[in-house]
Design an enzyme around this catalytic site. Sequence first.
Site, PDB file in Angstrom:
ATOM      1  N   ARG A   1      -1.710   3.143   9.615  1.00 20.12           N
ATOM      2  CA  ARG A   1      -2.787   2.373  10.222  1.00 20.12           C
ATOM      3  C   ARG A   1      -2.315   1.816  11.559  1.00 20.12           C
ATOM      4  O   ARG A   1      -1.150   1.410  11.703  1.00 20.12           O
ATOM      5  CB  ARG A   1      -3.217   1.208   9.317  1.00 20.12           C
ATOM      6  CG  ARG A   1      -4.060   1.601   8.112  1.00 20.12           C
ATOM      7  CD  ARG A   1      -5.483   2.050   8.479  1.00 20.12           C
ATOM      8  NE  ARG A   1      -6.282   2.412   7.333  1.00 20.12           N
ATOM      9  CZ  ARG A   1      -6.437   3.648   6.852  1.00 20.12           C
ATOM     10  NH1 ARG A   1      -5.844   4.659   7.425  1.00 20.12           N
ATOM     11  NH2 ARG A   1      -7.216   3.878   5.801  1.00 20.12           N
TER      12      ARG A   1
ATOM     13  N   GLU B   1      -9.840   1.639  17.542  1.00 23.35           N
ATOM     14  CA  GLU B   1     -10.245   3.046  17.617  1.00 23.35           C
ATOM     15  C   GLU B   1     -11.708   3.139  18.020  1.00 23.35           C
ATOM     16  O   GLU B   1     -12.547   2.501  17.369  1.00 23.35           O
ATOM     17  CB  GLU B   1     -10.000   3.728  16.265  1.00 23.35           C
ATOM     18  CG  GLU B   1      -8.505   3.825  15.965  1.00 23.35           C
ATOM     19  CD  GLU B   1      -8.180   4.454  14.610  1.00 23.35           C
ATOM     20  OE1 GLU B   1      -9.106   4.910  13.923  1.00 23.35           O
ATOM     21  OE2 GLU B   1      -6.997   4.497  14.263  1.00 23.35           O
TER      22      GLU B   1
ATOM     23  N   HIS C   1      -7.092  10.211  14.321  1.00 24.12           N
ATOM     24  CA  HIS C   1      -7.258   9.746  12.934  1.00 24.12           C
ATOM     25  C   HIS C   1      -7.773  10.883  12.034  1.00 24.12           C
ATOM     26  O   HIS C   1      -8.800  10.759  11.363  1.00 24.12           O
ATOM     27  CB  HIS C   1      -8.199   8.525  12.876  1.00 24.12           C
ATOM     28  CG  HIS C   1      -7.923   7.664  11.680  1.00 24.12           C
ATOM     29  ND1 HIS C   1      -8.051   6.293  11.682  1.00 24.12           N
ATOM     30  CD2 HIS C   1      -7.510   7.985  10.412  1.00 24.12           C
ATOM     31  CE1 HIS C   1      -7.738   5.810  10.489  1.00 24.12           C
ATOM     32  NE2 HIS C   1      -7.409   6.831   9.697  1.00 24.12           N
TER      33      HIS C   1
HETATM   34  P1  NAD Z   1       0.676   4.262  -1.595  1.00 23.32           P
HETATM   35  O1  NAD Z   1       0.023   3.032  -2.109  1.00 23.32           O
HETATM   36  O2  NAD Z   1       0.954   5.372  -2.535  1.00 23.32           O
HETATM   37  O3  NAD Z   1       2.057   3.881  -0.862  1.00 23.32           O
HETATM   38  C1  NAD Z   1       2.163   2.788  -0.012  1.00 23.32           C
HETATM   39  C2  NAD Z   1       3.534   2.202  -0.244  1.00 23.32           C
HETATM   40  O4  NAD Z   1       3.746   1.168   0.716  1.00 23.32           O
HETATM   41  C3  NAD Z   1       3.678   1.559  -1.637  1.00 23.32           C
HETATM   42  O5  NAD Z   1       4.757   2.157  -2.346  1.00 23.32           O
HETATM   43  C4  NAD Z   1       3.940   0.093  -1.339  1.00 23.32           C
HETATM   44  O6  NAD Z   1       4.820  -0.510  -2.239  1.00 23.32           O
HETATM   45  C5  NAD Z   1       4.531   0.173   0.065  1.00 23.32           C
HETATM   46  N1  NAD Z   1       4.451  -1.077   0.809  1.00 23.32           N
HETATM   47  C6  NAD Z   1       3.441  -1.980   0.812  1.00 23.32           C
HETATM   48  N2  NAD Z   1       3.750  -3.002   1.638  1.00 23.32           N
HETATM   49  C7  NAD Z   1       4.983  -2.733   2.142  1.00 23.32           C
HETATM   50  C8  NAD Z   1       5.826  -3.418   3.046  1.00 23.32           C
HETATM   51  N3  NAD Z   1       5.480  -4.589   3.582  1.00 23.32           N
HETATM   52  N4  NAD Z   1       7.015  -2.857   3.354  1.00 23.32           N
HETATM   53  C9  NAD Z   1       7.383  -1.671   2.801  1.00 23.32           C
HETATM   54  N5  NAD Z   1       6.611  -0.981   1.929  1.00 23.32           N
HETATM   55  C10 NAD Z   1       5.421  -1.506   1.612  1.00 23.32           C
HETATM   56  O7  NAD Z   1      -0.256   4.745  -0.392  1.00 23.32           O
HETATM   57  P2  NAD Z   1      -0.285   6.195   0.270  1.00 23.32           P
HETATM   58  O8  NAD Z   1      -1.336   7.000  -0.389  1.00 23.32           O
HETATM   59  O9  NAD Z   1       1.089   6.715   0.401  1.00 23.32           O
HETATM   60  O10 NAD Z   1      -0.861   5.822   1.717  1.00 23.32           O
HETATM   61  C11 NAD Z   1      -0.091   5.066   2.642  1.00 23.32           C
HETATM   62  C12 NAD Z   1      -0.975   4.604   3.783  1.00 23.32           C
HETATM   63  O11 NAD Z   1      -1.422   5.734   4.509  1.00 23.32           O
HETATM   64  C13 NAD Z   1      -2.278   3.939   3.330  1.00 23.32           C
HETATM   65  O12 NAD Z   1      -2.085   2.565   3.106  1.00 23.32           O
HETATM   66  C14 NAD Z   1      -3.208   4.191   4.478  1.00 23.32           C
HETATM   67  O13 NAD Z   1      -3.159   3.093   5.361  1.00 23.32           O
HETATM   68  C15 NAD Z   1      -2.608   5.388   5.188  1.00 23.32           C
HETATM   69  N6  NAD Z   1      -3.505   6.555   5.205  1.00 23.32           N
HETATM   70  C16 NAD Z   1      -3.792   7.095   6.406  1.00 23.32           C
HETATM   71  C17 NAD Z   1      -4.632   8.199   6.488  1.00 23.32           C
HETATM   72  C18 NAD Z   1      -4.968   8.818   7.806  1.00 23.32           C
HETATM   73  O14 NAD Z   1      -6.036   9.366   7.944  1.00 23.32           O
HETATM   74  N7  NAD Z   1      -4.071   8.785   8.775  1.00 23.32           N
HETATM   75  C19 NAD Z   1      -5.183   8.736   5.321  1.00 23.32           C
HETATM   76  C20 NAD Z   1      -4.826   8.180   4.095  1.00 23.32           C
HETATM   77  C21 NAD Z   1      -3.984   7.080   4.055  1.00 23.32           C
END
Ligand code: NAD
Length: 307
Positions: free
Chosen positions: A232, A261, A280
């Site tokens: 994000r 964005e 994105h």
């Molecule tokens: P997920 O929940 O499986 O993994 C996120 C991880 O981040 C978790 O293991 C959590 O413990 C960890 N985390 C939370 N806060 C933290 C911190 N302060 N420091 C370190 N680690 C921390 O989620 P995911 O499916 O792997 O997705 C990750 C991120 O990707 C989502 O939150 C979303 O913002 C982003 N995303 C982006 C797109 C895109 O289009 N670019 C699409 C899907 C998801």
Amino acid sequence: MPKIILTDKLNEKVVKILEKAGFEVKIAWDIPKEDLPKIIGEYDAIIVRSDTKVRGDLFDKAINLKVIGRAGVGLDNIDMETALARNIKVVNTPAATTNSVAELALTMVLSSTRDVVKGTCEIKSDPSRFKSMKKELFSSEIDGKTLGLIGTGRIGTSLAVKCKALGMKAIGYDAYVAENPVVEMKLSVDDVLKEADYISLHLPLNKETQHMIGRDVISKMKKGAVLINCARGGIVDEHAAHDALESGHLGYYCTDVFENEPPSSDNPLLHHENVIISPHIGAQTKEGNMRASIQAAERVVEAFKEL
Ligand code: NAD
């Protein structure tokens, strides 16, 4: 028969799944979003991607709504407080686009390493630079390099598997997860920064992570490190990233996301040659869309059974 409206483009298979489960389905992804409040009152359920904002006027008029399906992960387009207060179930598909996002992050690893975007831009604007660019773009391999993950959930882990298959080492830090079957877990972000050649962010944006990657954190990265943000926009302080690119401390900033964005045309990152941008599109693949659509429909059907 419950009535469901689909307001963002979904895979056509969704209609069959919902009809088989007894829903009357309205495909409304071509209807202008401002017209949705006029018709939403008839529906018991809605499935959206990210374009439809289920809040404000739309939510006020959704008097029969019982279930909201979100084909995708983020729930930022849904007013969760109102949903909770009105006892409306919200279901999403957190794992459907994991592979799509991980593949985009891998694309960033490879294209920054071989300066693919820089080469393309230069040669397109001046083909006579072909030979000199060949000398300039003398780069390295990813084999043997270290990927550092901040956030080792679904996407981080999927990227680690891919990068390890290409000969990289995968280390990572996660604030809430201490062990991972494929990532060598570190006790702090700093421990990751001092070793990683590529730092890829895979954590949510919240109060704790807003501008988490600022000047101080970037200064602890190895000189020439590549920072990848397919998570994000607000997680990275864009001015700090730009300054670190200018000073040469940061090798590349590869991003799928911006704090605002679309980014404004005076955002300095847009004008830096060592910035790779995608608009994105992390989750935007045919396969991811199909999985998200199908899983969203299945979850809505399940949620209705539990009502
Ligand atoms: P997920 O929940 O499986 O993994 C996120 C991880 O981040 C978790 O293991 C959590 O413990 C960890 N985390 C939370 N806060 C933290 C911190 N302060 N420091 C370190 N680690 C921390 O989620 P995911 O499916 O792997 O997705 C990750 C991120 O990707 C989502 O939150 C979303 O913002 C982003 N995303 C982006 C797109 C895109 O289009 N670019 C699409 C899907 C998801």
